[in-house]
Motif scaffolding. Sequence first.
Motif, PDB file in Angstrom:
ATOM      1  N   ILE A  26       0.841  -1.188   0.000  1.00  0.00           N
ATOM      2  CA  ILE A  26       0.000   0.000   0.000  1.00  0.00           C
ATOM      3  C   ILE A  26       0.884   1.248   0.000  1.00  0.00           C
ATOM      4  CG2 ILE A  26      -1.892  -1.125   1.231  1.00  0.00           C
ATOM      5  CD1 ILE A  26      -0.931   0.411   3.751  1.00  0.00           C
ATOM      6  N   GLU A  27       0.281   2.343  -0.428  1.00  0.00           N
ATOM      7  CA  GLU A  27       0.928   3.654  -0.375  1.00  0.00           C
ATOM      8  C   GLU A  27       0.002   4.612   0.356  1.00  0.00           C
ATOM      9  OE1 GLU A  27       2.043   7.404  -3.331  1.00  0.00           O
ATOM     10  OE2 GLU A  27       1.643   5.410  -4.186  1.00  0.00           O
ATOM     11  N   LEU A  28       0.472   5.229   1.416  1.00  0.00           N
ATOM     12  CA  LEU A  28      -0.331   6.191   2.157  1.00  0.00           C
ATOM     13  C   LEU A  28      -0.400   7.512   1.400  1.00  0.00           C
ATOM     14  CD1 LEU A  28      -1.829   7.289   4.661  1.00  0.00           C
ATOM     15  CD2 LEU A  28       0.434   7.806   5.640  1.00  0.00           C
ATOM     16  N   LEU A  29      -1.607   8.039   1.247  1.00  0.00           N
ATOM     17  CA  LEU A  29      -1.805   9.365   0.681  1.00  0.00           C
ATOM     18  C   LEU A  29      -2.653  10.166   1.662  1.00  0.00           C
ATOM     19  CD1 LEU A  29      -1.632  11.493  -1.528  1.00  0.00           C
ATOM     20  CD2 LEU A  29      -3.596  10.395  -2.664  1.00  0.00           C
ATOM     21  N   ALA A  30      -2.076  11.202   2.252  1.00  0.00           N
ATOM     22  CA  ALA A  30      -2.803  12.097   3.148  1.00  0.00           C
ATOM     23  C   ALA A  30      -3.338  13.269   2.323  1.00  0.00           C
ATOM     24  CB  ALA A  30      -1.889  12.594   4.261  1.00  0.00           C
ATOM     25  N   TRP A  31      -4.621  13.562   2.498  1.00  0.00           N
ATOM     26  CA  TRP A  31      -5.251  14.575   1.653  1.00  0.00           C
ATOM     27  C   TRP A  31      -6.276  15.370   2.466  1.00  0.00           C
ATOM     28  CZ3 TRP A  31      -3.522  15.481  -3.144  1.00  0.00           C
ATOM     29  CH2 TRP A  31      -4.249  16.372  -3.946  1.00  0.00           C
ATOM     30  N   ASP A  32      -6.301  16.686   2.280  1.00  0.00           N
ATOM     31  CA  ASP A  32      -7.211  17.529   3.052  1.00  0.00           C
ATOM     32  C   ASP A  32      -7.997  18.527   2.205  1.00  0.00           C
ATOM     33  OD1 ASP A  32      -6.371  16.653   5.802  1.00  0.00           O
ATOM     34  OD2 ASP A  32      -4.448  17.459   5.114  1.00  0.00           O
ATOM     35  N   ASP A  33      -7.754  18.573   0.921  1.00  0.00           N
ATOM     36  CA  ASP A  33      -8.412  19.552   0.059  1.00  0.00           C
ATOM     37  C   ASP A  33      -9.601  18.904  -0.650  1.00  0.00           C
ATOM     38  OD1 ASP A  33      -9.207  21.535  -1.637  1.00  0.00           O
ATOM     39  OD2 ASP A  33      -7.260  21.810  -2.626  1.00  0.00           O
ATOM     40  N   TRP A  34     -10.811  19.183  -0.154  1.00  0.00           N
ATOM     41  CA  TRP A  34     -12.014  18.576  -0.710  1.00  0.00           C
ATOM     42  C   TRP A  34     -12.797  19.545  -1.601  1.00  0.00           C
ATOM     43  CZ3 TRP A  34     -10.950  13.820  -0.066  1.00  0.00           C
ATOM     44  CH2 TRP A  34     -10.280  13.405   1.090  1.00  0.00           C
ATOM     45  N   SER A  35     -12.153  20.641  -1.995  1.00  0.00           N
ATOM     46  CA  SER A  35     -12.758  21.567  -2.943  1.00  0.00           C
ATOM     47  C   SER A  35     -12.794  20.918  -4.328  1.00  0.00           C
ATOM     48  CB  SER A  35     -11.945  22.863  -3.003  1.00  0.00           C
ATOM     49  OG  SER A  35     -10.649  22.610  -3.554  1.00  0.00           O
ATOM     50  N   LYS A  36     -13.516  21.516  -5.261  1.00  0.00           N
ATOM     51  CA  LYS A  36     -13.577  20.966  -6.613  1.00  0.00           C
ATOM     52  C   LYS A  36     -12.194  20.871  -7.261  1.00  0.00           C
ATOM     53  CE  LYS A  36     -18.365  22.119  -7.745  1.00  0.00           C
ATOM     54  NZ  LYS A  36     -19.283  22.866  -8.651  1.00  0.00           N
ATOM     55  N   PRO A  37     -11.374  21.941  -7.175  1.00  0.00           N
ATOM     56  CA  PRO A  37     -10.011  21.804  -7.730  1.00  0.00           C
ATOM     57  C   PRO A  37      -9.200  20.738  -6.999  1.00  0.00           C
ATOM     58  CG  PRO A  37     -10.582  24.123  -7.450  1.00  0.00           C
ATOM     59  CD  PRO A  37     -11.655  23.336  -6.762  1.00  0.00           C
ATOM     60  N   GLY A  38      -9.402  20.655  -5.678  1.00  0.00           N
ATOM     61  CA  GLY A  38      -8.681  19.653  -4.908  1.00  0.00           C
ATOM     62  C   GLY A  38      -9.053  18.244  -5.310  1.00  0.00           C
ATOM     63  N   LEU A  39     -10.340  18.019  -5.567  1.00  0.00           N
ATOM     64  CA  LEU A  39     -10.788  16.693  -5.984  1.00  0.00           C
ATOM     65  C   LEU A  39     -10.240  16.330  -7.365  1.00  0.00           C
ATOM     66  CD1 LEU A  39     -14.505  16.613  -4.772  1.00  0.00           C
ATOM     67  CD2 LEU A  39     -12.523  15.466  -3.774  1.00  0.00           C
ATOM     68  N   LYS A  40     -10.157  17.306  -8.249  1.00  0.00           N
ATOM     69  CA  LYS A  40      -9.588  17.037  -9.574  1.00  0.00           C
ATOM     70  C   LYS A  40      -8.118  16.646  -9.467  1.00  0.00           C
ATOM     71  CE  LYS A  40     -12.788  19.996 -12.153  1.00  0.00           C
ATOM     72  NZ  LYS A  40     -12.938  21.193 -13.012  1.00  0.00           N
ATOM     73  N   GLU A  41      -7.409  17.323  -8.567  1.00  0.00           N
ATOM     74  CA  GLU A  41      -6.002  16.984  -8.362  1.00  0.00           C
ATOM     75  C   GLU A  41      -5.866  15.613  -7.713  1.00  0.00           C
ATOM     76  OE1 GLU A  41      -2.020  17.222  -8.689  1.00  0.00           O
ATOM     77  OE2 GLU A  41      -3.502  18.622  -9.530  1.00  0.00           O
TER      78      GLU A  41
END
Length: 264
Positions: A26-41
Amino acid sequence: MIVLYETASAQRNIGWIDDLKRFYPIELLAWDDWSKPGLKELLKRVHGQSVFFRVRQPGAARFLEDHGVRLINRAEVNRIANDKWQSYQLLQLLGVPVIPTQKTPLAVPYIAKTVDGHGGQQVWLVESPQDQPDIIAPLLYQPVVLHIADVRAYVIGKEIVGAVKRSATDSFKANYSLGATVERFELTSSQRQDIETIAEALKSDYLGIDFLLLEDGHHVFNELEDPVGARSFYQVHEDNIAELLARHFTKLERNYPFREHDRN
């Protein structure tokens, strides 16, 4: 496989994440940007990979799944488990015993809770009009149900891997994270049947199913947890949830694009 957490939650669970790495790549990915641009990224980062979805973000889950990302649990599980009203409606539809829940206040005493609270947070025992929480978020209301303890069943795929009985002596909240005592619990055949009914309906991969144990031995279901933590499980069970999940992930990869449920 990507394991997706919000940053703060990843930091709290890093020991368990490292344990999971011992059994599955597995690879851990920490993510906190749930805006539309953030979701696209985010979509760019996880495209073409399976994602073990460990956040309470139903909108993000739906976005990723609609764009072809394979989620564990699937988006619909995340949506229902993080909306107590949706959970209640599902459990009622399935015909399992469930705490009566409504959107208007009851006569005191009663329990008030937010639709999307978890971990015993945003739940209030209202014994007088002054106790009514002063918040903007919509609330759900339940009667006070006399019970011995709260039980959480852990389900991986269609298999019930264990249950934990949680008891609190100085609070109506029986959450391990809030100081409740825990012990291993052996489910009755009736409880097992109801839990399997819920898991089968949801087509879940890894789910916590909570119910109240009544004084007469009966039970009523309360909530669903996705993502579910396993700290209390490790306190009373010898099995390793990380290893059990790794076996499930292997089955999923072997059967892709079908789920084990779909083959039966």
